[in-house]
Design a protein around this motif. Sequence first.
Motif, PDB file in Angstrom:
ATOM      1  N   UNK A 189     -19.246  19.589 -23.853  1.00 51.50           N
ATOM      2  CA  UNK A 189     -20.596  20.025 -23.450  1.00 51.50           C
ATOM      3  C   UNK A 189     -20.423  21.320 -22.655  1.00 51.50           C
ATOM      4  N   UNK A 190     -20.510  22.444 -23.353  1.00 46.40           N
ATOM      5  CA  UNK A 190     -20.169  23.731 -22.747  1.00 46.40           C
ATOM      6  C   UNK A 190     -21.123  24.115 -21.621  1.00 46.40           C
ATOM      7  N   UNK A 191     -22.388  23.835 -21.770  1.00 45.59           N
ATOM      8  CA  UNK A 191     -23.352  24.213 -20.729  1.00 45.59           C
ATOM      9  C   UNK A 191     -23.084  23.437 -19.443  1.00 45.59           C
ATOM     10  N   UNK A 192     -22.894  22.147 -19.557  1.00 40.85           N
ATOM     11  CA  UNK A 192     -22.583  21.348 -18.368  1.00 40.85           C
ATOM     12  C   UNK A 192     -21.278  21.812 -17.740  1.00 40.85           C
ATOM     13  N   UNK A 193     -20.279  22.103 -18.563  1.00 43.78           N
ATOM     14  CA  UNK A 193     -18.984  22.559 -18.039  1.00 43.78           C
ATOM     15  C   UNK A 193     -19.141  23.847 -17.243  1.00 43.78           C
ATOM     16  N   UNK A 194     -19.930  24.780 -17.767  1.00 45.82           N
ATOM     17  CA  UNK A 194     -20.122  26.049 -17.073  1.00 45.82           C
ATOM     18  C   UNK A 194     -20.835  25.851 -15.731  1.00 45.82           C
ATOM     19  N   UNK A 195     -21.857  25.029 -15.718  1.00 49.17           N
ATOM     20  CA  UNK A 195     -22.601  24.791 -14.472  1.00 49.17           C
ATOM     21  C   UNK A 195     -21.741  24.059 -13.447  1.00 49.17           C
ATOM     22  N   UNK A 196     -20.972  23.087 -13.897  1.00 43.63           N
ATOM     23  CA  UNK A 196     -20.112  22.334 -12.982  1.00 43.63           C
ATOM     24  C   UNK A 196     -19.067  23.240 -12.358  1.00 43.63           C
ATOM     25  N   UNK A 197     -18.496  24.152 -13.137  1.00 38.69           N
ATOM     26  CA  UNK A 197     -17.491  25.078 -12.606  1.00 38.69           C
ATOM     27  C   UNK A 197     -18.065  25.898 -11.461  1.00 38.69           C
ATOM     28  N   UNK A 198     -19.282  26.395 -11.625  1.00 40.50           N
ATOM     29  CA  UNK A 198     -19.914  27.165 -10.559  1.00 40.50           C
ATOM     30  C   UNK A 198     -20.171  26.336  -9.319  1.00 40.50           C
ATOM     31  N   UNK A 199     -20.586  25.094  -9.511  1.00 39.89           N
ATOM     32  CA  UNK A 199     -20.860  24.222  -8.366  1.00 39.89           C
ATOM     33  C   UNK A 199     -19.579  23.851  -7.632  1.00 39.89           C
ATOM     34  N   UNK A 200     -18.521  23.567  -8.381  1.00 36.99           N
ATOM     35  CA  UNK A 200     -17.255  23.197  -7.745  1.00 36.99           C
ATOM     36  C   UNK A 200     -16.703  24.348  -6.913  1.00 36.99           C
ATOM     37  N   UNK A 201     -16.889  25.566  -7.385  1.00 36.57           N
ATOM     38  CA  UNK A 201     -16.380  26.727  -6.653  1.00 36.57           C
ATOM     39  C   UNK A 201     -17.021  26.837  -5.275  1.00 36.57           C
TER      40      UNK A 201
END
Length: 268
Positions: A189-201
């Motif tokens: 799920x590329x969209x979720x992966x991208x959003x999660x990466x930003x939040x984790x940072x």
Amino acid sequence: MTEFPPKEAPTGRGRPRRARQPTAVGQPEPGDPAGPSNAPAPPTAGRRGPNRSADEAYDRLRQQIHRGELMPNERLIEVELANRLQVSRATVRTVLVRLAQDGLVVLTPNRGAHVRLVTEEEAVEILQVRAVLEALTARQAALNATAREISTIRRALARMARKLEQDDLLGYSEGNAKLHAAIIAASRHETAARLITGLRAQLVRFQYRTILVPGRPTLSFEEHTAIVEAIAARDPDAAEAAMRRHLGHVESTLTRTATAIRRRGGRA
């Protein structure tokens, strides 16, 4: 990143094309969008031409913030970043604007840039959003993960168990991040992966706080085991519920530590 072929140099009016001689310094790297027609003049002695694109510099600086190499509130000085990333100052400014749009950097007029400091209250809100997104990725991983990906997830959990046995809580926390990353990758799920990466940072300064709370490591491992077993059993409902439960407990633990810190006058 998409690479574009270099443009051909104009031939001029009525004059035969002359072969362009390569220069020892400042020549574009293969695949560099800057081709012969717009290649910069060779830098003067003592100057070093940029050899990374803005996208590469953005990715690298973003990773450094995500890993905590650049800490919250740390000043980001253009000259230092240009040398560090091997790009021009103009490229650094472009990268900082993009990172500000991501919520990782704060740009202040006449004062420059610094890494954004996330408060405890914001961190709790970010965890709430992550719980929704990562529950989705756990569900999708249960549906989409290959046998090899499930084996990778199980090995990550086994490494976490060894770190826990060794009382290596920081190593356990790093393994925790790798397990979550493996689940996200298996979800496709590329969209979720991208959003999660930003939040984790944005949560980098809270990375180890909850795992150091007494009793939390054992509960954390039990929660991760439930997530992994549900994914391996191809049970999307159980995987989603287990991930929500896990991150809900992380959120409540972080809330308690934030309250304790405030009572101690800000001392962690």
